[in-house]
Motif scaffolding. Structure first.
Motif, PDB file in Angstrom:
ATOM      1  N   SER A  51       0.812  -1.214   0.000  1.00  0.00           N
ATOM      2  CA  SER A  51       0.000   0.000   0.000  1.00  0.00           C
ATOM      3  C   SER A  51       0.846   1.266   0.000  1.00  0.00           C
ATOM      4  O   SER A  51       0.361   2.338  -0.342  1.00  0.00           O
ATOM      5  CB  SER A  51      -0.940   0.007   1.212  1.00  0.00           C
ATOM      6  OG  SER A  51      -0.198  -0.038   2.419  1.00  0.00           O
ATOM      7  N   GLN A  52       2.140   1.157   0.400  1.00  0.00           N
ATOM      8  CA  GLN A  52       3.012   2.325   0.458  1.00  0.00           C
ATOM      9  C   GLN A  52       3.739   2.568  -0.868  1.00  0.00           C
ATOM     10  O   GLN A  52       4.334   3.617  -1.048  1.00  0.00           O
ATOM     11  CB  GLN A  52       4.060   2.127   1.565  1.00  0.00           C
ATOM     12  CG  GLN A  52       3.474   1.999   2.961  1.00  0.00           C
ATOM     13  CD  GLN A  52       4.525   1.610   3.981  1.00  0.00           C
ATOM     14  OE1 GLN A  52       5.308   0.701   3.771  1.00  0.00           O
ATOM     15  NE2 GLN A  52       4.542   2.312   5.098  1.00  0.00           N
ATOM     16  N   MET A  53       3.685   1.616  -1.773  1.00  0.00           N
ATOM     17  CA  MET A  53       4.499   1.697  -2.982  1.00  0.00           C
ATOM     18  C   MET A  53       3.824   2.525  -4.065  1.00  0.00           C
ATOM     19  O   MET A  53       2.611   2.466  -4.253  1.00  0.00           O
ATOM     20  CB  MET A  53       4.803   0.294  -3.506  1.00  0.00           C
ATOM     21  CG  MET A  53       5.694  -0.514  -2.595  1.00  0.00           C
ATOM     22  SD  MET A  53       6.180  -2.094  -3.324  1.00  0.00           S
ATOM     23  CE  MET A  53       7.168  -2.770  -1.989  1.00  0.00           C
ATOM     24  N   THR A  54       4.647   3.281  -4.770  1.00  0.00           N
ATOM     25  CA  THR A  54       4.196   4.061  -5.914  1.00  0.00           C
ATOM     26  C   THR A  54       4.433   3.238  -7.179  1.00  0.00           C
ATOM     27  O   THR A  54       5.099   2.202  -7.148  1.00  0.00           O
ATOM     28  CB  THR A  54       4.985   5.375  -6.004  1.00  0.00           C
ATOM     29  OG1 THR A  54       6.367   5.055  -6.305  1.00  0.00           O
ATOM     30  CG2 THR A  54       4.926   6.153  -4.696  1.00  0.00           C
ATOM     31  N   PRO A  55       3.884   3.689  -8.331  1.00  0.00           N
ATOM     32  CA  PRO A  55       4.178   2.992  -9.593  1.00  0.00           C
ATOM     33  C   PRO A  55       5.674   2.871  -9.862  1.00  0.00           C
ATOM     34  O   PRO A  55       6.127   1.881 -10.443  1.00  0.00           O
ATOM     35  CB  PRO A  55       3.492   3.885 -10.629  1.00  0.00           C
ATOM     36  CG  PRO A  55       2.347   4.496  -9.898  1.00  0.00           C
ATOM     37  CD  PRO A  55       2.859   4.730  -8.510  1.00  0.00           C
ATOM     38  N   ILE A  56       6.447   3.877  -9.432  1.00  0.00           N
ATOM     39  CA  ILE A  56       7.906   3.823  -9.605  1.00  0.00           C
ATOM     40  C   ILE A  56       8.481   2.637  -8.839  1.00  0.00           C
ATOM     41  O   ILE A  56       9.350   1.905  -9.342  1.00  0.00           O
ATOM     42  CB  ILE A  56       8.561   5.130  -9.132  1.00  0.00           C
ATOM     43  CG1 ILE A  56       8.177   6.279 -10.056  1.00  0.00           C
ATOM     44  CG2 ILE A  56      10.079   4.995  -9.074  1.00  0.00           C
ATOM     45  CD1 ILE A  56       8.655   7.622  -9.585  1.00  0.00           C
ATOM     46  N   ASP A  57       8.002   2.427  -7.607  1.00  0.00           N
ATOM     47  CA  ASP A  57       8.501   1.314  -6.796  1.00  0.00           C
ATOM     48  C   ASP A  57       8.151  -0.028  -7.424  1.00  0.00           C
ATOM     49  O   ASP A  57       8.981  -0.950  -7.438  1.00  0.00           O
ATOM     50  CB  ASP A  57       7.932   1.399  -5.375  1.00  0.00           C
ATOM     51  CG  ASP A  57       8.381   2.645  -4.644  1.00  0.00           C
ATOM     52  OD1 ASP A  57       9.591   2.904  -4.633  1.00  0.00           O
ATOM     53  OD2 ASP A  57       7.529   3.361  -4.102  1.00  0.00           O
ATOM     54  N   PHE A  58       6.916  -0.150  -7.938  1.00  0.00           N
ATOM     55  CA  PHE A  58       6.508  -1.409  -8.557  1.00  0.00           C
ATOM     56  C   PHE A  58       7.376  -1.728  -9.778  1.00  0.00           C
ATOM     57  O   PHE A  58       7.898  -2.835  -9.917  1.00  0.00           O
ATOM     58  CB  PHE A  58       5.041  -1.348  -8.975  1.00  0.00           C
ATOM     59  CG  PHE A  58       4.086  -1.663  -7.861  1.00  0.00           C
ATOM     60  CD1 PHE A  58       3.979  -2.952  -7.350  1.00  0.00           C
ATOM     61  CD2 PHE A  58       3.295  -0.677  -7.318  1.00  0.00           C
ATOM     62  CE1 PHE A  58       3.109  -3.244  -6.319  1.00  0.00           C
ATOM     63  CE2 PHE A  58       2.412  -0.957  -6.283  1.00  0.00           C
ATOM     64  CZ  PHE A  58       2.322  -2.248  -5.784  1.00  0.00           C
ATOM     65  N   ILE A  59       7.521  -0.738 -10.664  1.00  0.00           N
ATOM     66  CA  ILE A  59       8.334  -0.946 -11.862  1.00  0.00           C
ATOM     67  C   ILE A  59       9.790  -1.195 -11.484  1.00  0.00           C
ATOM     68  O   ILE A  59      10.457  -2.074 -12.041  1.00  0.00           O
ATOM     69  CB  ILE A  59       8.220   0.263 -12.802  1.00  0.00           C
ATOM     70  CG1 ILE A  59       6.780   0.414 -13.299  1.00  0.00           C
ATOM     71  CG2 ILE A  59       9.169   0.124 -13.998  1.00  0.00           C
ATOM     72  CD1 ILE A  59       6.508   1.700 -14.057  1.00  0.00           C
ATOM     73  N   GLY A  60      10.282  -0.419 -10.512  1.00  0.00           N
ATOM     74  CA  GLY A  60      11.658  -0.589 -10.068  1.00  0.00           C
ATOM     75  C   GLY A  60      11.917  -1.969  -9.499  1.00  0.00           C
ATOM     76  O   GLY A  60      12.971  -2.573  -9.753  1.00  0.00           O
ATOM     77  N   ASN A  61      10.933  -2.501  -8.752  1.00  0.00           N
ATOM     78  CA  ASN A  61      11.105  -3.842  -8.193  1.00  0.00           C
ATOM     79  C   ASN A  61      11.115  -4.908  -9.289  1.00  0.00           C
ATOM     80  O   ASN A  61      11.825  -5.915  -9.181  1.00  0.00           O
ATOM     81  CB  ASN A  61      10.000  -4.137  -7.179  1.00  0.00           C
ATOM     82  CG  ASN A  61      10.180  -3.355  -5.889  1.00  0.00           C
ATOM     83  OD1 ASN A  61      11.279  -2.913  -5.575  1.00  0.00           O
ATOM     84  ND2 ASN A  61       9.107  -3.166  -5.147  1.00  0.00           N
ATOM     85  N   PHE A  62      10.323  -4.685 -10.351  1.00  0.00           N
ATOM     86  CA  PHE A  62      10.378  -5.605 -11.491  1.00  0.00           C
ATOM     87  C   PHE A  62      11.761  -5.570 -12.146  1.00  0.00           C
ATOM     88  O   PHE A  62      12.304  -6.605 -12.540  1.00  0.00           O
ATOM     89  CB  PHE A  62       9.318  -5.240 -12.526  1.00  0.00           C
ATOM     90  CG  PHE A  62       7.927  -5.649 -12.142  1.00  0.00           C
ATOM     91  CD1 PHE A  62       7.658  -6.929 -11.686  1.00  0.00           C
ATOM     92  CD2 PHE A  62       6.878  -4.738 -12.227  1.00  0.00           C
ATOM     93  CE1 PHE A  62       6.371  -7.309 -11.323  1.00  0.00           C
ATOM     94  CE2 PHE A  62       5.591  -5.109 -11.862  1.00  0.00           C
ATOM     95  CZ  PHE A  62       5.335  -6.403 -11.409  1.00  0.00           C
ATOM     96  N   VAL A  63      12.314  -4.349 -12.261  1.00  0.00           N
ATOM     97  CA  VAL A  63      13.646  -4.198 -12.859  1.00  0.00           C
ATOM     98  C   VAL A  63      14.689  -4.901 -12.011  1.00  0.00           C
ATOM     99  O   VAL A  63      15.545  -5.657 -12.522  1.00  0.00           O
ATOM    100  CB  VAL A  63      14.000  -2.709 -13.038  1.00  0.00           C
ATOM    101  CG1 VAL A  63      15.456  -2.551 -13.480  1.00  0.00           C
ATOM    102  CG2 VAL A  63      13.077  -2.048 -14.064  1.00  0.00           C
ATOM    103  N   LEU A  64      14.640  -4.666 -10.691  1.00  0.00           N
ATOM    104  CA  LEU A  64      15.599  -5.318  -9.792  1.00  0.00           C
ATOM    105  C   LEU A  64      15.431  -6.844  -9.838  1.00  0.00           C
ATOM    106  O   LEU A  64      16.419  -7.592  -9.826  1.00  0.00           O
ATOM    107  CB  LEU A  64      15.412  -4.813  -8.363  1.00  0.00           C
ATOM    108  CG  LEU A  64      15.754  -3.340  -8.115  1.00  0.00           C
ATOM    109  CD1 LEU A  64      15.455  -2.964  -6.663  1.00  0.00           C
ATOM    110  CD2 LEU A  64      17.199  -3.038  -8.446  1.00  0.00           C
TER     111      LEU A  64
END
Length: 231
Positions: free
Chosen positions: A32-45
């Motif tokens: 719930s704390q994650m932004t779209p940037i965090d979601f995409i970034g986690n996919f990248v990582l």
């Protein structure tokens, strides 16, 4: 073979440690704390970890450097979204009002980039216990996709006009005010520098200012001050 599997385990531990450490430092440990940037970034990582962990062609130090580059890039984008409204609107988005004063805002609903499905909206308002659009005074779609519904105009949600000393012009436009009006409010509350403001909240026709030190400047305080000066 033992060396290969040992190296895989080491890469997995390093990747897991870096990602978890990044999430804890950024304060984004829950979905719930994650932004779209965090979601995409986690996919990248995850792609970096998954692409390298079973490969023996990429040295361990390059693998670590790639992970740190990914983490730094995500952190930079999150920093920009906090400091600049333009980056926030592009990466996270803004609220989308769809009903105001009981009237549908057709330009927002029909805007192609908003991709609003009114049948889906209908199901969602029913799920919230509102059974007709005729009951709704105000409704907006939040940046995270949630739907805010107000049936009584006395319960209109607040609007954040300033965040960390930066004026949010789109929110000013939403309440039909301009920067000159906001600057007058800042002066009335005895605030000398806009950078001293952590948040400026507009609610029930009045503005309250939360300062960087946590103190709150409210309208009621100003009225009491005026009364005291005139008595």
């Amino acid at each position: 073979m033992t060396y290969y599997y040992t190296l895989v385990i080491i890469k997995f531990i390093i990747g897991f440690t870096i990602v978890i450490t990044h999430m804890n430092f950024s304060g984004k440990t829950q979905l719930s704390q994650m932004t779209p940037i965090d979601f995409i970034g986690n996919f990248v990582l995850g792609g970096i970890i998954g692409g390298v962990i079973y490969s023996d062609t990429i040295p361990l130090h390059q693998y670590v450097i790639l992970l740190f580059m990914g983490v730094m890039f995500i952190s930079l984008l999150n920093f920009l979204t906090k400091k600049f409204n333009f980056f926030r609107s592009v990466t996270i988005g803004n609220t989308i009002p769809i009903i105001k004063n009981g009237q549908f805002i057709m330009e927002n609903i029909q805007e192609k980039r908003n991709k609003i499905d009114m049948l889906n909206i209908t199901s969602r308002i029913h799920a919230q216990g509102v059974y007709s659009f005729q009951e709704i005074y105000y409704a907006q779609i939040e940046p995270d996709g949630q739907l805010t519904i107000i049936c009584d105009k006395k319960n209109m949600p607040s609007v954040i006009l300033i965040k960390d000393g930066v004026i949010r012009t789109s929110e000013l436009e939403a309440i039909e005010r301009d920067e000159d009006w906001l600057k007058q409010q800042i002066e009335k509350h005895g605030i000398n520098n806009i950078t001293d403001i952590f948040l400026a909240e507009f609610w029930h026709g009045e503005v309250s200012f939360i300062l960087q030190d946590g103190k709150i400047k409210r309208v009621d305080e100003q009225k009491l001050k005026v009364v005291a000066e005139n008595s």
